[in-house]
Design an enzyme around this catalytic site. Structure first.
Site, PDB file in Angstrom:
ATOM      1  N   LYS A 129      35.496  32.171  44.829  1.00 35.81           N
ATOM      2  CA  LYS A 129      35.753  33.386  43.484  1.00 35.81           C
ATOM      3  C   LYS A 129      33.888  33.202  44.085  1.00 35.81           C
ATOM      4  CE  LYS A 129      37.271  35.104  40.218  1.00 35.81           C
ATOM      5  NZ  LYS A 129      38.623  35.603  39.455  1.00 35.81           N
ATOM      6  N   ASP A 169      37.539  41.230  40.079  1.00 37.80           N
ATOM      7  CA  ASP A 169      37.714  40.269  38.161  1.00 37.80           C
ATOM      8  C   ASP A 169      36.954  41.373  36.927  1.00 37.80           C
ATOM      9  OD1 ASP A 169      38.492  37.566  37.834  1.00 37.80           O
ATOM     10  OD2 ASP A 169      36.981  37.577  36.789  1.00 37.80           O
TER      11      ASP A 169
HETATM   12  P1  NDP Z   1      38.011  43.983  33.078  1.00 37.37           P
HETATM   13  O1  NDP Z   1      36.771  44.076  33.224  1.00 37.37           O
HETATM   14  O2  NDP Z   1      39.063  44.837  33.854  1.00 37.37           O
HETATM   15  O3  NDP Z   1      38.171  44.012  31.947  1.00 37.37           O
HETATM   16  C1  NDP Z   1      37.892  42.691  30.682  1.00 37.37           C
HETATM   17  C2  NDP Z   1      37.750  42.939  29.825  1.00 37.37           C
HETATM   18  O4  NDP Z   1      37.560  41.745  28.870  1.00 37.37           O
HETATM   19  C3  NDP Z   1      37.024  44.457  28.671  1.00 37.37           C
HETATM   20  O5  NDP Z   1      37.293  44.884  27.514  1.00 37.37           O
HETATM   21  C4  NDP Z   1      35.816  43.083  28.441  1.00 37.37           C
HETATM   22  O6  NDP Z   1      35.086  44.575  27.313  1.00 37.37           O
HETATM   23  C5  NDP Z   1      36.618  42.342  27.644  1.00 37.37           C
HETATM   24  N1  NDP Z   1      35.201  41.211  27.934  1.00 37.37           N
HETATM   25  C6  NDP Z   1      34.859  40.494  28.722  1.00 37.37           C
HETATM   26  N2  NDP Z   1      33.959  39.834  28.496  1.00 37.37           N
HETATM   27  C7  NDP Z   1      33.997  39.793  27.706  1.00 37.37           C
HETATM   28  C8  NDP Z   1      32.552  38.976  26.692  1.00 37.37           C
HETATM   29  N3  NDP Z   1      32.147  38.123  27.113  1.00 37.37           N
HETATM   30  N4  NDP Z   1      33.162  39.058  25.007  1.00 37.37           N
HETATM   31  C9  NDP Z   1      34.469  39.857  24.997  1.00 37.37           C
HETATM   32  N5  NDP Z   1      34.980  40.556  25.736  1.00 37.37           N
HETATM   33  C10 NDP Z   1      34.663  40.655  26.892  1.00 37.37           C
HETATM   34  O7  NDP Z   1      38.786  42.326  33.708  1.00 37.37           O
HETATM   35  P2  NDP Z   1      39.985  41.718  33.952  1.00 37.37           P
HETATM   36  O8  NDP Z   1      40.953  42.415  32.724  1.00 37.37           O
HETATM   37  O9  NDP Z   1      40.778  41.926  35.165  1.00 37.37           O
HETATM   38  O10 NDP Z   1      40.188  40.210  33.684  1.00 37.37           O
HETATM   39  C11 NDP Z   1      39.868  39.809  32.207  1.00 37.37           C
HETATM   40  C12 NDP Z   1      40.226  38.394  32.679  1.00 37.37           C
HETATM   41  O11 NDP Z   1      41.218  38.055  33.493  1.00 37.37           O
HETATM   42  C13 NDP Z   1      39.475  37.372  33.002  1.00 37.37           C
HETATM   43  O12 NDP Z   1      39.092  36.058  32.818  1.00 37.37           O
HETATM   44  C14 NDP Z   1      39.558  37.057  34.741  1.00 37.37           C
HETATM   45  O13 NDP Z   1      39.105  36.105  35.195  1.00 37.37           O
HETATM   46  C15 NDP Z   1      40.884  37.465  34.463  1.00 37.37           C
HETATM   47  N6  NDP Z   1      42.005  37.384  35.443  1.00 37.37           N
HETATM   48  C16 NDP Z   1      42.187  38.790  36.011  1.00 37.37           C
HETATM   49  C17 NDP Z   1      42.787  38.658  37.097  1.00 37.37           C
HETATM   50  C18 NDP Z   1      42.991  40.304  37.525  1.00 37.37           C
HETATM   51  O14 NDP Z   1      44.033  40.181  38.535  1.00 37.37           O
HETATM   52  N7  NDP Z   1      42.411  41.727  37.303  1.00 37.37           N
HETATM   53  C19 NDP Z   1      43.614  37.803  37.645  1.00 37.37           C
HETATM   54  C20 NDP Z   1      44.184  36.684  37.226  1.00 37.37           C
HETATM   55  C21 NDP Z   1      43.045  36.705  36.162  1.00 37.37           C
HETATM   56  P3  NDP Z   1      34.204  45.375  28.129  1.00 37.37           P
HETATM   57  O15 NDP Z   1      34.261  46.168  28.638  1.00 37.37           O
HETATM   58  O16 NDP Z   1      33.101  45.665  26.557  1.00 37.37           O
HETATM   59  O17 NDP Z   1      32.784  43.978  28.564  1.00 37.37           O
END
Ligand code: NDP
Length: 449
Positions: A129, A169
């Site tokens: 990572k 991510d």
């Molecule tokens: P994105 O950046 O596309 O989206 C993240 C979302 O979560 C946004 O809506 C963001 O809001 C919100 N968010 C981020 N940080 C916070 C916080 N501290 N408090 C509240 N909301 C928050 O990321 P992903 O959708 O890719 O990833 C989301 C999760 O899934 C993570 O844990 C990631 O590690 C996990 N994941 C992702 C994979 C992938 O293929 N993308 C694979 C496996 C796991 P805002 O825009 O306001 O920051």
């Protein structure tokens, strides 16, 4: 927290001491060690030759300076990370996160989890990572490009299709992967498509990769609901976040006949009793890169926005935390249980705190841990690597079918392991043990490395 077998206590103590202050990493190791007591009682050989200690120690950790110039001409400095955790099963594989909260402890927790997750997919990928404390919010496209290029000027020395294959991510999507791939290609003078995944379709990306994590989590939860003779059809669902994982989890839930009543971002959440209009969320988040608060303003009647607060206050049958780590606390879990939740599927990595997980399990709520449930993203990344290696490009249908089969296999393997170790229905235990045994077997075969 649950207790840890006394033979494993010294391992946890060493991890806490050696990685002082890295709370998320401690939490992730604690959770896996909790599950391993049963394994070493049955198979003491897995505790030989400091195997578990070695699994808890990353193979390599790289921290570097990322200087870049913003639109005003000022020099900015960020910190870059890549933790190459375990390569027993294949090249290191895992995403890059760009978020101000990123530090070495968070990257280590994610790399540790990734090792077991990747093993669960059954595909030949190790765990890693990386990321940066760079905050992409409010940055222009040009700034994002300059940052990605500078990041890759250092990272390129450490990666390669047979070495380490990063992906996206939080904060890293198709745009960022494109900029980084372009710089890697220029620096190495090689068209090495398999060095990054999550690429655009025009230059070696895989169909269904964008959708894979959200779709995969939903497949897993649908199969888990099936163990209680039910499914998403007619269920009220709440999905936190509105990023990549959340959007495609919502899409698959809708296709199964579920109703998504709320989603969020880091500022607040929206509720729409008629069902969230996913096309509108996609327009706000994927096209305009805006805030979820805009949803209520654009949708109007029937929907409302709540600034701050907890999206878990919205009553639902199925909760899919898909934003970030530790976003669903014990208090939230109590509220969800009181409101009659029947299943929780972690789309994000470790979004539920340990006490929340414990409360769900005690209340008999079906609980799918992220390590297993969100493995569809990395599995499809591995399918992207297969397509790159064979210079082939599969149809959406073929890729999605492979994804669905992988997710069903992961579900069934976790369920079978939980049964075998005397904890039926405990997917946390099932996922930890299945992933651990696969990595441990390969490490045992390779000697003390
Ligand atoms: P994105 O950046 O596309 O989206 C993240 C979302 O979560 C946004 O809506 C963001 O809001 C919100 N968010 C981020 N940080 C916070 C916080 N501290 N408090 C509240 N909301 C928050 O990321 P992903 O959708 O890719 O990833 C989301 C999760 O899934 C993570 O844990 C990631 O590690 C996990 N994941 C992702 C994979 C992938 O293929 N993308 C694979 C496996 C796991 P805002 O825009 O306001 O920051």
């Amino acid at each position: 927290m649950n207790s840890i077998d006394e033979k494993l206590q010294p391992i946890l103590s060493t991890v806490l001491h050696r990685n002082a202050g890295e709370e998320e990493f401690h939490q992730a190791v604690h959770e896996v060690l909790e599950s391993l007591g049963r394994v070493i009682s049955k198979h003491p050989e897995y505790a030989d030759e400091a195997l578990i200690e070695r699994i808890c120690e990353p193979e390599r950790q790289i921290i570097f300076r990322v200087p870049w110039i913003d639109d005003r001409g000022d020099v900015q400095i960020n910190r870059g990370f890549r933790v190459q955790f375990n390569s027993a099963l294949g090249p290191y594989k895992g995403g890059l996160r760009f978020h101000p909260s990123v530090n070495v402890g968070i990257i280590k927790f994610l790399g540790f989890e990734q090792t077991f997750k990747n093993a669960l997919t059954g595909l030949p990928i190790g765990g890693g990572k990386g990321g940066s404390d760079f905050d992409p919010k409010g940055r222009s496209d040009r700034e994002i490009m300059r940052f990605c290029q500078s990041f890759m000027i250092e990272l390129h020395r450490h990666i390669g299709e047979y070495i380490d294959v990063p992906a996206g991510d939080i904060g890293v999507g198709g745009r960022e992967i494109g900029y980084m791939f372009g710089m890697y290609k220029r620096l190495t003078n090689r068209y090495e498509a398999g060095v990054l995944t999550g690429k655009g379709l025009s230059y070696g990306g895989s169909r269904a990769r964008t959708e894979a994590t959200g779709f995969g989590t939903t497949y897993f939860v649908q199969r888990m609901l099936g163990t209680r003779d039910t499914g998403f059809e007619g269920k009220r669902c709440v999905v936190s976040g509105s990023g990549n994982v959340a959007i495609y989890a919502m899409e698959k839930i809708l296709s199964y006949g579920g109703i998504v009543v709320a989603c969020s971002d880091s500022d607040g959440y929206v509720v729409d009793e008629a069902g969230i209009d996913l096309a509108l969320v996609k327009e706000i988040k994927e096209i305009r890169r805006g805030r979820i608060s805009e949803y209520a303003r654009l949708k109007g009647e029937g929907s409302h926005y709540i600034k701050g607060g907890s999206v878990w206050d919205v009553p639902c049958d199925v909760a899919m935390p898909s934003a970030t780590q530790n976003e669903l606390t014990g208090t939230d879990a109590r509220t969800l249980i009181k409101n009659g939740v029947i299943a929780v599927g972690e789309g994000a990595n470790m979004p539920c705190t340990p006490d929340a997980v414990h409360l769900f399990q005690k209340a008999g709520v079906l609980f799918a841990p992220g390590k297993a449930a969100n493995a569809g993203g990395v599995a499809t990344s591995a399918l992207e690597m297969q397509q790159n290696a064979s210079r082939d490009s599969w149809s959406f249908e073929k890729t999605e079918e492979r994804l669905a089969t992988i997710m069903h296999n992961i579900h069934d393997a976790c369920a079978a392991t939980a049964d075998e170790y005397g904890a039926p229905g405990n997917y946390v235990l099932g996922a930890n043990i299945t992933g651990f045994v696969r990595v441990a077997e390969a490490m045992r075969a390779m000697g003390v490395i």
